[in-house]
Motif scaffolding. Structure first.
Motif, short mmCIF file in Angstrom:
data_model
loop_
_atom_site.label_atom_id
_atom_site.label_comp_id
_atom_site.label_asym_id
_atom_site.label_seq_id
_atom_site.Cartn_x
_atom_site.Cartn_y
_atom_site.Cartn_z
N VAL A 6 102.35 34.32 55.92
CA VAL A 6 102.65 34.14 54.23
C VAL A 6 104.24 35.86 54.79
O VAL A 6 103.67 36.42 55.22
N ILE A 7 105.02 34.85 54.41
CA ILE A 7 106.13 35.98 53.91
C ILE A 7 106.31 36.20 53.19
O ILE A 7 106.79 34.75 52.08
N ILE A 8 107.08 37.05 52.27
CA ILE A 8 107.75 37.39 51.23
C ILE A 8 109.22 37.70 51.30
O ILE A 8 109.69 38.66 52.22
N ILE B 70 100.44 39.23 55.74
CA ILE B 70 101.59 39.43 55.54
C ILE B 70 102.67 39.74 55.61
O ILE B 70 102.56 40.86 56.47
N GLY B 71 103.59 39.55 56.00
CA GLY B 71 105.38 39.95 56.45
C GLY B 71 106.54 39.49 55.31
O GLY B 71 106.56 38.61 54.89
N LEU C 66 105.77 45.09 57.77
CA LEU C 66 107.07 45.12 57.43
C LEU C 66 108.58 44.97 58.55
O LEU C 66 107.71 45.39 59.66
N VAL C 67 109.19 44.19 58.95
CA VAL C 67 110.29 43.01 59.98
C VAL C 67 111.36 44.39 59.39
O VAL C 67 112.20 43.29 58.24
N ARG C 68 111.65 45.02 60.20
CA ARG C 68 113.36 45.35 60.16
C ARG C 68 113.55 44.17 61.36
O ARG C 68 113.74 44.19 62.31
#
Length: 152
Positions: free
Chosen positions: A19-21, A114-115, A146-148
Protein backbone atom coordinates in the motif's frame (compact mmCIF):
# COMPACT_ATOMS: atom_id res chain seq x y z
CA UNK A 1 8.21 4.75 11.72
CA UNK A 2 10.91 3.40 9.51
CA UNK A 3 12.54 5.91 7.20
CA UNK A 4 14.36 5.34 3.93
CA UNK A 5 15.43 7.46 0.97
CA UNK A 6 14.29 6.61 -2.53
CA UNK A 7 11.43 6.80 -4.97
CA UNK A 8 8.19 5.63 -3.34
CA UNK A 9 6.51 4.80 -6.63
CA UNK A 10 9.48 2.85 -7.97
CA UNK A 11 9.75 0.95 -4.69
CA UNK A 12 6.05 0.03 -4.87
CA UNK A 13 6.42 -1.05 -8.50
CA UNK A 14 9.37 -3.21 -7.44
CA UNK A 15 7.21 -4.97 -4.83
CA UNK A 16 8.52 -3.26 -1.68
CA UNK A 17 5.08 -2.04 -0.52
CA UNK A 18 1.56 -3.44 -0.54
CA UNK A 19 0.00 0.00 0.00
CA UNK A 20 1.21 3.51 -0.75
CA UNK A 21 -0.51 6.58 0.64
CA UNK A 22 -0.23 10.09 -0.72
CA UNK A 23 -1.98 13.27 0.33
CA UNK A 24 -4.59 14.78 -1.97
CA UNK A 25 -6.74 17.87 -1.97
CA UNK A 26 -10.51 17.62 -2.24
CA UNK A 27 -10.67 19.22 -5.71
CA UNK A 28 -10.03 16.11 -7.88
CA UNK A 29 -6.93 17.67 -9.43
CA UNK A 30 -3.82 15.58 -8.67
CA UNK A 31 -1.93 18.32 -10.48
CA UNK A 32 1.42 18.60 -8.65
CA UNK A 33 3.99 16.63 -6.74
CA UNK A 34 3.71 12.89 -6.28
CA UNK A 35 -0.03 13.08 -7.01
CA UNK A 36 0.70 14.21 -10.58
CA UNK A 37 3.16 11.35 -11.07
CA UNK A 38 0.56 8.89 -9.78
CA UNK A 39 -2.10 10.44 -12.04
CA UNK A 40 0.15 9.93 -15.09
CA UNK A 41 1.38 6.43 -14.26
CA UNK A 42 -1.77 4.98 -12.70
CA UNK A 43 -4.93 6.39 -14.29
CA UNK A 44 -7.08 4.12 -12.10
CA UNK A 45 -5.91 6.04 -9.01
CA UNK A 46 -6.95 9.32 -10.62
CA UNK A 47 -10.26 7.77 -11.73
CA UNK A 48 -10.92 6.76 -8.12
CA UNK A 49 -10.27 10.37 -7.08
CA UNK A 50 -12.63 11.66 -9.77
CA UNK A 51 -15.41 9.34 -8.53
CA UNK A 52 -15.52 11.37 -5.30
CA UNK A 53 -17.45 14.62 -4.94
CA UNK A 54 -15.32 17.53 -6.13
CA UNK A 55 -14.88 20.40 -3.64
CA UNK A 56 -16.56 18.51 -0.79
CA UNK A 57 -15.20 19.35 2.66
CA UNK A 58 -16.81 16.08 3.74
CA UNK A 59 -13.99 14.22 1.99
CA UNK A 60 -11.41 15.50 4.48
CA UNK A 61 -10.14 12.58 6.52
CA UNK A 62 -11.37 9.97 4.03
CA UNK A 63 -9.70 8.36 1.04
CA UNK A 64 -10.27 6.73 -2.30
CA UNK A 65 -8.06 3.97 -3.61
CA UNK A 66 -7.14 1.89 -6.61
CA UNK A 67 -5.52 -1.49 -6.85
CA UNK A 68 -2.85 -1.58 -9.51
CA UNK A 69 -0.42 -4.06 -10.95
CA UNK A 70 2.96 -3.37 -12.47
CA UNK A 71 5.42 -5.99 -13.70
CA UNK A 72 3.68 -8.66 -11.66
CA UNK A 73 3.63 -6.59 -8.45
CA UNK A 74 0.22 -5.75 -7.05
CA UNK A 75 -0.28 -2.80 -4.70
CA UNK A 76 -2.93 -0.34 -3.59
CA UNK A 77 -2.68 3.42 -4.05
CA UNK A 78 -4.50 5.39 -1.37
CA UNK A 79 -5.57 8.94 -2.28
CA UNK A 80 -5.75 10.42 1.22
CA UNK A 81 -7.84 13.60 1.47
CA UNK A 82 -5.59 15.57 3.81
CA UNK A 83 -6.16 19.11 2.54
CA UNK A 84 -9.15 20.93 1.10
CA UNK A 85 -7.43 22.94 -1.64
CA UNK A 86 -4.00 23.92 -2.90
CA UNK A 87 -4.43 27.67 -3.38
CA UNK A 88 -2.61 30.44 -1.55
CA UNK A 89 0.18 30.42 0.95
CA UNK A 90 0.47 28.98 4.42
CA UNK A 91 -0.45 25.61 5.82
CA UNK A 92 -3.04 23.75 3.78
CA UNK A 93 -2.56 20.40 5.52
CA UNK A 94 -5.44 19.47 7.80
CA UNK A 95 -3.95 17.64 10.79
CA UNK A 96 -7.25 16.15 11.94
CA UNK A 97 -7.90 14.87 8.41
CA UNK A 98 -4.46 13.22 8.42
CA UNK A 99 -5.31 11.54 11.73
CA UNK A 100 -8.69 10.28 10.47
CA UNK A 101 -7.16 8.92 7.27
CA UNK A 102 -4.49 7.02 9.18
CA UNK A 103 -7.11 5.50 11.52
CA UNK A 104 -9.10 4.33 8.48
CA UNK A 105 -5.99 3.05 6.67
CA UNK A 106 -5.00 0.97 9.69
CA UNK A 107 -8.48 -0.60 9.78
CA UNK A 108 -8.55 -1.53 6.10
CA UNK A 109 -4.89 -2.34 5.44
CA UNK A 110 -3.65 -3.76 8.75
CA UNK A 111 -0.79 -6.23 8.44
CA UNK A 112 0.38 -4.89 5.06
CA UNK A 113 3.57 -3.04 4.13
CA UNK A 114 2.64 0.65 3.94
CA UNK A 115 4.79 3.37 2.37
CA UNK A 116 4.25 7.12 2.09
CA UNK A 117 6.06 10.38 1.32
CA UNK A 118 6.09 13.47 3.57
CA UNK A 119 2.27 13.59 3.55
CA UNK A 120 1.06 17.13 4.18
CA UNK A 121 4.54 18.56 4.68
CA UNK A 122 5.52 19.30 1.10
CA UNK A 123 3.24 21.38 -1.09
CA UNK A 124 0.61 21.48 1.69
CA UNK A 125 3.06 23.27 4.02
CA UNK A 126 2.36 21.24 7.15
CA UNK A 127 4.72 20.65 10.07
CA UNK A 128 6.36 17.25 9.52
CA UNK A 129 7.24 16.84 13.20
CA UNK A 130 3.54 17.09 14.04
CA UNK A 131 2.41 14.97 11.08
CA UNK A 132 4.94 12.19 11.74
CA UNK A 133 3.75 12.00 15.35
CA UNK A 134 0.14 11.58 14.15
CA UNK A 135 1.15 8.86 11.69
CA UNK A 136 3.20 7.03 14.32
CA UNK A 137 0.32 7.13 16.80
CA UNK A 138 -2.34 5.97 14.37
CA UNK A 139 -0.26 3.32 12.56
CA UNK A 140 1.28 1.95 15.75
CA UNK A 141 2.07 -1.74 15.35
CA UNK A 142 1.94 -1.59 11.54
CA UNK A 143 4.81 -2.01 9.09
CA UNK A 144 4.93 1.57 7.78
CA UNK A 145 7.75 3.48 6.14
CA UNK A 146 8.42 7.10 5.27
CA UNK A 147 10.14 7.34 1.91
CA UNK A 148 12.07 10.60 1.53
CA UNK A 149 12.29 11.25 -2.20
CA UNK A 150 15.62 10.72 -3.88
CA UNK A 151 15.56 10.16 -7.62
CA UNK A 152 17.64 7.50 -9.16
Amino acid sequence: MKEICGDLIKLAMDGEFDVIIHGCNCQCQMGKGIALTIKKLFPDAYAADCETEKSSKGKLGTYSFAEVENSGHHFTIVNAYTQFHWRGTGVKADYEAIRKVMVAVKKQFTGLRIGYPLIGAGLAGGDWARISQIIDQELEGENHTLVRFVSG
